[in-house]
Scaffold this active site. Structure first.
Site, PDB file in Angstrom:
ATOM      1  N   ILE A 161     -42.783  16.669  30.239  1.00 15.96           N
ATOM      2  CA  ILE A 161     -43.851  17.102  31.144  1.00 15.96           C
ATOM      3  C   ILE A 161     -44.427  18.434  30.661  1.00 15.96           C
ATOM      4  CG2 ILE A 161     -44.459  17.642  33.532  1.00 15.96           C
ATOM      5  CD1 ILE A 161     -43.560  14.666  32.852  1.00 15.96           C
ATOM      6  N   GLU A 246     -57.889  11.177  29.786  1.00 15.34           N
ATOM      7  CA  GLU A 246     -56.980  12.026  29.016  1.00 15.34           C
ATOM      8  C   GLU A 246     -57.137  11.752  27.514  1.00 15.34           C
ATOM      9  OE1 GLU A 246     -52.867  11.521  30.010  1.00 15.34           O
ATOM     10  OE2 GLU A 246     -52.176  12.707  28.309  1.00 15.34           O
ATOM     11  N   ARG A 272     -58.328  31.644  -3.864  1.00 11.40           N
ATOM     12  CA  ARG A 272     -57.091  31.485  -4.644  1.00 11.40           C
ATOM     13  C   ARG A 272     -57.455  31.156  -6.099  1.00 11.40           C
ATOM     14  NH1 ARG A 272     -51.656  32.276  -5.527  1.00 11.40           N
ATOM     15  NH2 ARG A 272     -50.690  30.429  -6.462  1.00 11.40           N
ATOM     16  N   GLN A 283     -61.792  19.680  -9.652  1.00 15.95           N
ATOM     17  CA  GLN A 283     -62.296  18.493  -8.966  1.00 15.95           C
ATOM     18  C   GLN A 283     -61.278  17.863  -8.022  1.00 15.95           C
ATOM     19  OE1 GLN A 283     -63.982  15.912 -11.948  1.00 15.95           O
ATOM     20  NE2 GLN A 283     -65.923  17.017 -11.888  1.00 15.95           N
TER      21      GLN A 283
END
Lengths: 391, 260
Positions: A161, A246, A272, A283
């Site tokens: 829950i 939901e 980086r 690639q």
């Protein structure tokens, strides 16, 4: 209605931007500690209520913003980008509990419960799943509510829950006539401070940490008849339409997580350097980034389509038919896409992505939950296929 | 009381900026925009005065269609109405052209107070506020970090170099150009965004305001010759790696240089 480049109307884009700014400034700073310690920020809901991010779908006279399901989805998307664990808690409160009460309660109940849920003085949760009742939540439900005069006496246990240990109210399903299966279930609002309600376990999760996931026990809890939502034995209507909404609304968490993962990955690929140049020049990195982009764009677009279609779902509808299939498809695709996106993202980040405390690793650990909660991937596929194949 | 808040819409803080083809500005295609951060503090200050009593807050901005969103956001935060100078002729205006346009709006509105940000996140010139004050004949203060209002006067604290604070009394009507951090800027609430749809947003041209000759590239006395990213020079070393690696490598270099 003019439409911006994102495909949203100007007004909806403003809603997304407003929620994004709030989440970036207020919710993102909470995320590392929530993740590290499974910590819950006690003041966050009151602050959200003050800024008007609770009760999105609630009419202004009850303290809400008076907007629609789509707007709720946009808030969730923005929260998902910056603190997906908090977004999950927000959904449990805002949609599973509050919006369900709004759609299914009578006027007296709405006036009693909703204003507090809108201003953040009360936190809500939904109690459906049980230790022995997951995908078969209705059929295997063992919790019972026996009528005793003006009250019901409730007994049972509820599992996984969200918000269980921090909630003030729960919308709970229990069998009022066990012999009638799904048609013997009723819905109740229970105050968590009631005698007999206890938190029996706080569960420590792999991801979405800090969102409080618990097991709850209910022992001879006396609930006034006035707290029953809808007619006796008709809780199935409430639970099934609620589950559709939901599913439509947790898909934006996946979109938000995937958007953020893509953003972090692009930044990493640009900065980086390996072999004397940014790894984004290679690639194989580009291929991953292009795939991530396509997944993010399609998941977002399909979820917007789903939210737009479900916007006007009347109370009592859903749980079957087009809405059932649509919401199951949206979350099936969004959760699967998010998993692929965060997988690509960690691969591009290399060793850095495998370090627990990095943001990208936190996003990576968001996988699986949204393929399990609100109906597993398997249940979603059953729903879709059954709707497509029925006569 | 009427307060005029002048806003500029600038590229979003996360936008990746590239110089445009002729090297005179950035490429604006495909990037997100937002309200200049300094101006958000000016808006918040105006809204606090409104919250405390009777004040009408008018927001004004200059720019293309996209600027509507900045103005709608300001209306969603609580401003009462907006003026948008949306005129292709204004493209390429220098600070004086912008100031003359804002001054023309100020003359039409006759505000008791004009609030604006100290500078813009993109242009960084800090030129417009004092120019507007001069053009409308109002006293002004810049780098305002605190205000205290009394009848016919605002006592302001100004931030000086080195953290010192200067206290100045500015008689109203006046113009204040505020520093960031003056206040905690509120969020546009969902309710506010809905309410903003019904608030008036007037669209004007430079000609409507009588400043057609002052705006645009034609009216500009200052011309941007070139915008460029400084080239990476010799002697600079960019450290890469994880945060821990960078910190460790930086510490080693400091030690090697005998600075520790």
């Amino acid at each position: 209605m003019s439409v911006t480049r994102s495909g949203l109307s100007e007004e909806r884009e403003q809603i997304l931007d407003a929620a994004d700014r709030y989440a970036r400034e207020q919710l993102a700073p909470l995320a590392p500690r929530m993740d590290e310690e499974e910590w819950w920020p006690d003041d966050a809901f009151r602050a959200l209520g003050k800024e008007g991010f609770l009760g999105v779908t609630v009419p202004p006279e009850l303290g809400g913003a008076g907007l629609d399901l789509f707007a709720s989805g946009l808030v969730c998307q923005a929260f998902g980008r910056w603190n997906h664990a908090f977004a999950l808690s927000w959904i449990a409160h805002e949609n599973l509990c509050l919006n369900n009460i709004l759609r299914n309660a009578n006027d007296e109940q709405r006036e009693r419960f909703i204003p507090g849920l809108c201003d953040g003085s009360a936190i809500g949760c939904l109690s459906l799943t049980e230790p022995g009742a997951g995908s078969d939540a209705l059929g295997s439900m063992a919790s019972t509510a026996k009528r005793d005069g003006d009250e019901y006496v409730l007994n049972g246990r509820k599992m996984f829950i969200t918000n269980g240990s921090v909630a003030d109210l729960t919308l709970l399903y229990a069998k009022t006539e066990p012999g009638k299966g799904a048609h013997g279930i009723s819905a109740f609002v229970i105050e968590m401070a009631s005698p007999g309600v206890s938190v029996t376990q706080k569960l420590v999760k792999m991801g979405f940490r800090g969102s409080q996931t618990t097991e709850l026990a209910f022992e001879d809890v006396r609930v006034p008849v006035a707290n029953r939502i809808g007619a006796e034995n008709e809780g199935v209507v409430c639970v099934m339409s609620g589950l559709d909404l939901e599913r439509a609304l947790i898909a934006p968490i996946c979109v938000g997580v995937a958007e953020r993962a893509l953003e972090l990955t692009i930044e990493f690929a640009r900065t980086r350097e390996q072999f004397g140049e940014p790894i984004g020049n290679f690639q194989m990195i580009q291929s991953r980034i292009a795939d991530m982009h396509a997944l993010v764009e399609t998941a977002r677009t399909y979820n917007y389509h789903c939210l737009a279609q479900l916007n006007d779902l009347p109370p009592g509808q859903g749980g079957r038919g087009w809405a059932h299939k649509l919401s199951a498809t949206s979350i099936l695709y969004a959760a699967n896409s998010m998993n692929q996106v965060v997988d690509h993202a960690v691969q591009v980040h290399g060793g850095n992505g495998y370090i627990w405390e990095t943001e990208i690793n936190r996003l990576f650990r968001a996988t699986k939950l949204l393929e399990i909660g609100a109906g597993t991937t398997e249940v979603r596929k059953l729903i879709i296929a059954q709707e497509l194949l029925k006569n | 009381m009427k307060i005029l808040v002048c806003l500029k819409q600038v590229p979003h803080q996360d936008a990746r900026l590239d110089v445009n083809g002729d090297g005179t500005w950035i490429k604006e295609d495909g990037i997100k925009f937002e309200i200049n951060s300094y101006d958000t503090y000016a808006l918040e200050e105006a809204l606090r005065i409104k919250d405390a009593g009777e004040a009408e807050v008018v927001v004004a901005s200059i720019g293309p269609d996209r600027v509507t969103q900045a103005l709608r956001t300001a209306l969603g935060m609580g401003a009462d109405r907006a003026v948008h100078v949306n005129d292709a002729a204004c493209q390429g205006s220098d600070a004086l052209g912008i100031a003359k346009t804002l001054a023309a709006i100020a003359k039409e509105e006759s505000p008791d107070l004009i609030l604006m940000g100290l500078m813009s996140d993109d242009g960084n010139a800090s030129a417009v506020p004092p120019m507007v004050a001069e053009l409308v004949g109002m006293p002004s203060a810049t780098a305002v970090v605190a205000t205290e209002r009394s009848e016919g006067n605002i006592r302001v604290e100004r931030e000086l170099e080195g953290g010192a604070v200067e206290v100045v009394d500015v008689p109203t009507p006046c113009l204040l150009a505020v520093q960031s951090g003056l206040n905690q800027v509120r969020y546009a609430s969902l309710k506010g965004i809905m309410a903003a749809k019904k608030k008036p947003l007037d669209v004007k041209t430079a000609a409507d305001l009588g400043v057609a000759d002052a705006v645009g590239t034609a009216g500009a006395k200052v011309k941007i010759e070139k915008i460029y990213q400084p080239l990476r020079g010799e002697g600079a070393e960019i450290l890469s790696g994880s945060t821990d690696e960078i910190v460790s490598s930086l510490m080693n270099k400091i030690k090697e240089l005998g600075l520790l």
